[in-house]
Scaffold this active site. Structure first.
Site, PDB file in Angstrom:
ATOM      1  N   HIS A 205       6.750  19.632  55.408  1.00  0.00           N
ATOM      2  CA  HIS A 205       7.398  20.674  56.217  1.00  0.00           C
ATOM      3  C   HIS A 205       6.754  20.743  57.614  1.00  0.00           C
ATOM      4  CE1 HIS A 205       9.252  25.024  55.791  1.00  0.00           C
ATOM      5  NE2 HIS A 205       9.899  24.281  56.654  1.00  0.00           N
TER       6      HIS A 205
ATOM      7  N   GLU B 104       7.650  28.725  50.482  1.00  0.00           N
ATOM      8  CA  GLU B 104       7.296  28.080  49.212  1.00  0.00           C
ATOM      9  C   GLU B 104       8.447  27.271  48.625  1.00  0.00           C
ATOM     10  OE1 GLU B 104       4.266  27.908  48.245  1.00  0.00           O
ATOM     11  OE2 GLU B 104       3.455  29.406  49.617  1.00  0.00           O
TER      12      GLU B 104
ATOM     13  N   HIS C  68       4.372  21.279  51.481  1.00  0.00           N
ATOM     14  CA  HIS C  68       4.057  22.040  52.704  1.00  0.00           C
ATOM     15  C   HIS C  68       3.736  21.076  53.848  1.00  0.00           C
ATOM     16  CE1 HIS C  68       4.119  25.968  50.883  1.00  0.00           C
ATOM     17  NE2 HIS C  68       3.097  25.754  50.085  1.00  0.00           N
TER      18      HIS C  68
HETATM   19 ZN   LIG Z   1       2.447  26.956  48.455  1.00  0.00          ZN
END
Ligand SMILES: [Zn+2]
Length: 255
Positions: free
Chosen positions: A51, A73, A48
């Site tokens: 990202h 996810e 994450h």
């Molecule tokens: Zn997650």
């Protein structure tokens, strides 16, 4: 993972992203050691973070992890699998006293253990996800008048997931995620993200594994794009085509 500041060219902001990991406090004088679960969570959350950090878009609302739940996810679950890559393991999985590398046999056991109970887990999840969809197809007025247990039984049967030994993960009466929990008709999202993650991981290794070129392609097509394109199009830009569920079935030990 969370974000203090989202990247946005419009506002000339650079991303400020944090990862927080709660781990058990070691006994006095002992080092803090991570379980495999914790390692895998650490990699997940760092997915994450990547990202958020590699985002390169104009608008803050489309930046980094501001993408639909069934896509967000994907980078995180994708990164989880790298925790067991030989080259990555060599960096961190060392015996805390002797410094020895983790034996290959033990790594194989970890991989094998991941398949434990996956038949059960996959079916109970799918049953819950299908039930979620069925309820939200009803509309509010009809849902209010529905015979809850009757509707649930009917739906599970219609979807071929009414297997007595594997009940849905949540029964309708306490399936809080899909009523006020924000998952309304979106409980499938984790599994769908895992389809993408497993398929992408397979693609990576079919094309030479952890090379700079592969990493750059993932960054250019997925990590930097936020929600500036339809998520499926982003995926196709990376992969060349839509994902199949094949890699997921292998990842879960079902094939
Ligand atoms: Zn997650």
């Amino acid at each position: 993972m969370d974000s203090f500041v989202d990247q946005a060219d419009l506002l000339e902001t650079k991303p400020v992203v944090l990862n927080v990991l709660n781990i058990a406090k070691p006994a006095e004088g002992q080092p803090a050691l991570l379980s495999y679960d914790e390692v895998s969570t650490l990699f997940h959350e760092f997915g994450h973070a990547a990202h958020g950090l590699f985002s390169q878009v104009k608008y803050p609302t489309l930046s980094g992890t501001n993408v639909p739940r069934d896509f967000v996810e994907f980078p995180s679950q994708f990164l989880e699998d790298f925790s067991l890559d030989e080259r990555v393991l060599a960096n961190y999985a060392k015996h805390y006293e002797s410094g020895e590398a983790m034996p290959a046999e033990l790594v194989q056991k970890i991989i094998a253990a991941r398949a434990y109970g996956q038949g059960f887990a996959s079916l109970e999840y799918i049953a819950a996800a299908m039930l979620d969809m069925r309820w939200h197809e009803l509309g509010a007025a009809n849902a209010d008048q529905a015979d809850v247990i009757g509707f649930e039984n009917q739906s599970l049967k219609a979807d071929g997931v009414d297997y007595e030994l594997v009940p849905p993960r949540y029964r309708s009466t306490y399936f809080a995620h899909i009523w006020q929990g924000g998952y309304s008709a979106g409980y499938y999202a984790y599994l769908w993200s895992e389809v993408l993650a497993a398929d992408a991981f397979k693609a990576f290794y079919e094309q030479g594994g952890m090379t700079r070129e592969n990493g750059k392609r993932f960054r250019d097509t997925i990590l930097s794009r936020g929600l500036t394109k339809d998520p499926m199009q982003l995926y196709i830009d990376f992969r060349g085509h839509e994902p199949s569920i094949d890699a997921l079935l292998v990842r879960r030990g079902l094939k």
